[in-house]
Motif scaffolding. Sequence first.
Motif, PDB file in Angstrom:
ATOM      1  N   LEU A 134     -36.554  79.687  57.376  1.00 29.72           N
ATOM      2  CA  LEU A 134     -35.116  79.422  57.490  1.00 29.72           C
ATOM      3  C   LEU A 134     -34.510  80.302  58.567  1.00 29.72           C
ATOM      4  O   LEU A 134     -34.947  81.447  58.754  1.00 29.72           O
TER       5      LEU A 134
ATOM      6  N   GLU B  21     -16.678  80.843  39.070  1.00 29.20           N
ATOM      7  CA  GLU B  21     -17.657  79.820  38.664  1.00 29.20           C
ATOM      8  C   GLU B  21     -19.057  80.410  38.885  1.00 29.20           C
ATOM      9  O   GLU B  21     -19.592  80.359  39.999  1.00 29.20           O
TER      10      GLU B  21
ATOM     11  N   TYR C 191     -21.925  78.482  40.607  1.00 28.39           N
ATOM     12  CA  TYR C 191     -21.721  78.290  42.040  1.00 28.39           C
ATOM     13  C   TYR C 191     -22.080  79.577  42.790  1.00 28.39           C
ATOM     14  O   TYR C 191     -22.772  79.548  43.818  1.00 28.39           O
TER      15      TYR C 191
ATOM     16  N   VAL D 198     -26.006  80.116  42.864  1.00 28.12           N
ATOM     17  CA  VAL D 198     -26.804  79.252  43.742  1.00 28.12           C
ATOM     18  C   VAL D 198     -26.454  79.506  45.208  1.00 28.12           C
ATOM     19  O   VAL D 198     -27.323  79.513  46.080  1.00 28.12           O
TER      20      VAL D 198
ATOM     21  N   ARG E 117     -28.986  80.792  48.229  1.00 32.46           N
ATOM     22  CA  ARG E 117     -29.185  80.064  49.482  1.00 32.46           C
ATOM     23  C   ARG E 117     -28.832  80.936  50.674  1.00 32.46           C
ATOM     24  O   ARG E 117     -29.488  80.882  51.706  1.00 32.46           O
TER      25      ARG E 117
ATOM     26  N   LYS F 139     -31.436  83.527  51.211  1.00 30.10           N
ATOM     27  CA  LYS F 139     -32.597  82.899  51.858  1.00 30.10           C
ATOM     28  C   LYS F 139     -32.390  82.838  53.366  1.00 30.10           C
ATOM     29  O   LYS F 139     -33.336  82.817  54.140  1.00 30.10           O
ATOM     30  N   ARG F 140     -31.139  82.773  53.777  1.00 28.19           N
ATOM     31  CA  ARG F 140     -30.855  82.682  55.208  1.00 28.19           C
ATOM     32  C   ARG F 140     -30.548  84.059  55.814  1.00 28.19           C
ATOM     33  O   ARG F 140     -29.941  84.154  56.870  1.00 28.19           O
TER      34      ARG F 140
ATOM     35  N   LYS G 195     -13.240  73.299  49.310  1.00 30.24           N
ATOM     36  CA  LYS G 195     -14.362  73.307  48.384  1.00 30.24           C
ATOM     37  C   LYS G 195     -14.549  71.912  47.831  1.00 30.24           C
ATOM     38  O   LYS G 195     -13.556  71.251  47.545  1.00 30.24           O
ATOM     39  N   PRO G 196     -15.683  71.345  47.620  1.00 25.47           N
ATOM     40  CA  PRO G 196     -16.993  71.951  47.951  1.00 25.47           C
ATOM     41  C   PRO G 196     -17.291  71.863  49.451  1.00 25.47           C
ATOM     42  O   PRO G 196     -17.011  70.823  50.066  1.00 25.47           O
TER      43      PRO G 196
ATOM     44  N   ASN H 178     -15.713  71.726  41.028  1.00 26.20           N
ATOM     45  CA  ASN H 178     -16.622  72.852  40.817  1.00 26.20           C
ATOM     46  C   ASN H 178     -18.019  72.428  40.378  1.00 26.20           C
ATOM     47  O   ASN H 178     -18.992  72.796  41.050  1.00 26.20           O
TER      48      ASN H 178
ATOM     49  N   ALA I 239     -19.770  70.822  43.210  1.00 27.05           N
ATOM     50  CA  ALA I 239     -20.190  71.789  44.224  1.00 27.05           C
ATOM     51  C   ALA I 239     -21.458  72.490  43.780  1.00 27.05           C
ATOM     52  O   ALA I 239     -22.397  72.653  44.577  1.00 27.05           O
ATOM     53  N   ILE I 240     -21.505  72.853  42.506  1.00 27.93           N
ATOM     54  CA  ILE I 240     -22.703  73.544  42.011  1.00 27.93           C
ATOM     55  C   ILE I 240     -23.920  72.630  42.096  1.00 27.93           C
ATOM     56  O   ILE I 240     -24.980  73.026  42.582  1.00 27.93           O
TER      57      ILE I 240
ATOM     58  N   GLU J 161     -25.059  72.323  45.626  1.00 26.77           N
ATOM     59  CA  GLU J 161     -25.697  73.557  46.100  1.00 26.77           C
ATOM     60  C   GLU J 161     -27.072  73.776  45.453  1.00 26.77           C
ATOM     61  O   GLU J 161     -28.010  74.211  46.105  1.00 26.77           O
ATOM     62  N   GLU J 162     -27.123  73.410  44.129  1.00 24.76           N
ATOM     63  CA  GLU J 162     -28.421  73.553  43.451  1.00 24.76           C
ATOM     64  C   GLU J 162     -29.467  72.669  44.108  1.00 24.76           C
ATOM     65  O   GLU J 162     -30.601  73.076  44.332  1.00 24.76           O
TER      66      GLU J 162
ATOM     67  N   GLY K 261     -29.428  71.736  47.139  1.00 30.38           N
ATOM     68  CA  GLY K 261     -29.728  72.397  48.424  1.00 30.38           C
ATOM     69  C   GLY K 261     -30.723  73.533  48.224  1.00 30.38           C
ATOM     70  O   GLY K 261     -31.651  73.706  49.024  1.00 30.38           O
ATOM     71  N   TRP K 262     -30.481  74.290  47.138  1.00 30.46           N
ATOM     72  CA  TRP K 262     -31.365  75.412  46.830  1.00 30.46           C
ATOM     73  C   TRP K 262     -32.801  74.930  46.604  1.00 30.46           C
ATOM     74  O   TRP K 262     -33.749  75.506  47.118  1.00 30.46           O
TER      75      TRP K 262
ATOM     76  N   GLN L   1     -34.078  72.241  47.812  1.00 32.28           N
ATOM     77  CA  GLN L   1     -34.589  71.851  49.135  1.00 32.28           C
ATOM     78  C   GLN L   1     -35.117  73.073  49.882  1.00 32.28           C
ATOM     79  O   GLN L   1     -36.188  73.037  50.501  1.00 32.28           O
ATOM     80  N   ASP L   2     -34.302  74.165  49.810  1.00 33.91           N
ATOM     81  CA  ASP L   2     -34.713  75.408  50.465  1.00 33.91           C
ATOM     82  C   ASP L   2     -36.097  75.834  49.954  1.00 33.91           C
ATOM     83  O   ASP L   2     -36.985  76.153  50.745  1.00 33.91           O
TER      84      ASP L   2
ATOM     85  N   GLN M 265     -27.457  65.086  46.983  1.00 33.83           N
ATOM     86  CA  GLN M 265     -26.452  65.638  47.902  1.00 33.83           C
ATOM     87  C   GLN M 265     -25.513  64.551  48.420  1.00 33.83           C
ATOM     88  O   GLN M 265     -24.302  64.747  48.505  1.00 33.83           O
TER      89      GLN M 265
END
Lengths: 151, 571
Positions: A14, A30, A33, A36, A40, A43-44, A122-123, B347, B350-351, B354-355, B357-358, B360-361, B385
């Motif tokens: 990455l 949250e 949110y 996670v 991520r 990781k970057r 957001k998001p 919310n 979004a989670i 992102e999860e 995405g995570w 995928q990472d 996604q």
Amino acid sequence: MKTRNTNTNSSASLSKENTNQIKLLLVDDEAGYVNVLANRLNKRGVRVAKAYSGTEAIRILRRNDFDVAVLDLKMEDMDGIEVLKIFKKMDPDLMVIMLTGHGSEEAATYGLEMGAFDYLTKPCELPELLSKIKEAHQKRKTLLKNHLLTR
Amino acid sequence: MNGRGVIDGTYYRSLTKKMILIVLLVSLTPLMLVSGMILYEFQHSYSEKVTDHLSVLVDKHRVHIDNFLEIKLKEIHSLVETLGIDQLQNESFLEDQLSKIQKVYGIVFEDLGVINPDGLQIAYAGPYKLLKAQYSEAIWFNKAIKKEFYISDVFLGLRGLPHFIVSVRVNHRGKPWLLRATIDFMKFNKVVENLRVGKTGLAFIVNREGQFQTAPPQNIADKKFNMDIIKSNNDEIEINESLNFKIYQGIIYVSAFLKNGDWIMVYRQELDDALSDFKKTQNVAVLIIILGALVIMAMAVILSGISVSRIEEADREKEMMNQQMIETGKLASVGELAAGIAHEINNPVAIMVEEAGWMQDLLEDDGTNDSENSKEFARSLKQIQTQGQRCKEITHKLLSFARKTDSRIHDIQVNELINEVIELSGQRAKYASVNVTTNLEENLPLIRISQTEFQQVLLNLINNAVDAMEKTGGTIAISSYIEDDDIIITVSDTGPGIPKANLSRIFDPFYTTKPVGKGTGLGLSICYGIIKKLGGDLNVHSVLKEGTKFKIRIPVIGKSNDEKLKKNPKK
């Protein structure tokens, strides 16, 4: 104390260019949110500290130094704008990126007047957030350089 | 049609009645009081004036008649004094004297006679043969012989005609002699009757017993005059100088004494006649008052009617405004609710994104794994996604809509708003198999309106169109374009159309053809109100079985301001 500064050297694939010096404070009530997103970003190559509320964020900032903060404006314990104001008092050079819900741009605009760096609705997409973080970091770096020169 | 009565009609009717009553009471009472007072005062002073006038008149007349009688007495007295009884006993001499007197006074003196102490008329001049007439038994002679001057009552006497006598007593050779003269009754009558006022006012003379001494007035049938009429307080009539004034059974009697109280002159006039001028004035005044009252009544009725109908209209408008407020409020609260839900959904979405995405990472970390499963994982995560992105778009739409539910006025791009509303009502249209097409002109100028209100108008029109085509399906075509510097928005459907009878009423409040409970009948009337408030126009064109077309015209306000600025760049 929930600060978990995780080391992030494992994910070489990455893009990590210019990110490993960035110290970031992620504030959102949250938890899912925050977790996670922290994973991520870590990781970057971004060094992320997580805070699950406004008060916790302020406590963390008191002990640690950060380059950038990502701040949700809508939290249960404290209004994001109030947190922003305290952040700016504690560290005027801290770059704050606000996260707002769609349709509450008025609060975001007010935040900008209060000294926030920018806002995202957001998001948000991760690449977008990442590039904003980098921009903010860049600005902080130049600011700090200027401070050193003027001193 | 659910004619939801605004307020019961009886309320307005009783309101009208009350207003009329109050106006009448307030305006008529003072009018009546003032005019009554003025009339009363006027009558009072007028009758006083009439009384005074009559008194003066009667008094003058009394003096006149007294003079008349006195002069007659003096005349024969001077005859006796200057010529003496001896000469007068000569009959031809007496006739000479009579004709002399008649030359001066006219034929007031009918005859002359000399009567000796025994009552025998020893000389006579006149038309009757009364020489040697014996009067010793006559009442008048017995009275006359006792007085120096005497005027008798009217009597018939030997000649059988009404007349009266004036006589003078003289002493001749130690004995009383009389010179008498007869006064012509008709002549005397004329003198008395000289006093005529109005239609019924006339004078006559009665003696103390009430016997007429002149010709009785025609409207008194009795032979004697009822003396009680002129008696005051039932007393005996007193002899005094003053006049006696009395009103009896609507008739004025003014009496005055003549001949030292032997005779009474009575002036008699009907009250209405005496006050006839006043009556005329009074009638005119009453007429004017009645006319005035009628005008006031008419005005009270008309004005009350007008103001109550205004009030009714205002009430109806207020009711409509209230309904509009409620409707707008509903829309706003729905918007707020939607905004809240959208925020809450944001919310978790979004989670989730992102999860994914995570994951995928992490998959990328493993990198080398090229198995079928890992490919499928990657595709699935991508799908999560994408779908998350879709959720985000939906919530954004809802939030944009909610943000605009305020009635503040903004500069608005009409096409944007149209698209938003279509998106909102699109789902409903889809279920009713209604197709929505748009033909929007690009680059329309901005207009200054309240977004909520305009949304409401469009939503109403689109929902109505969908309702109309719910069973059959069809197409709603929405277009926007510029015409004569106004922005035109049309909403047309391919529904069953509106019958002509209903077409004229569709903008009326509370008019609806939807089943009871489904429609308030306010939607279109509120739309109409909103568009009118913006200075625009909303009209409808409908053909049965072909469809209905609503046309909204909104003036471009900003443009006119720009033009003004161009004309006056300095300002």
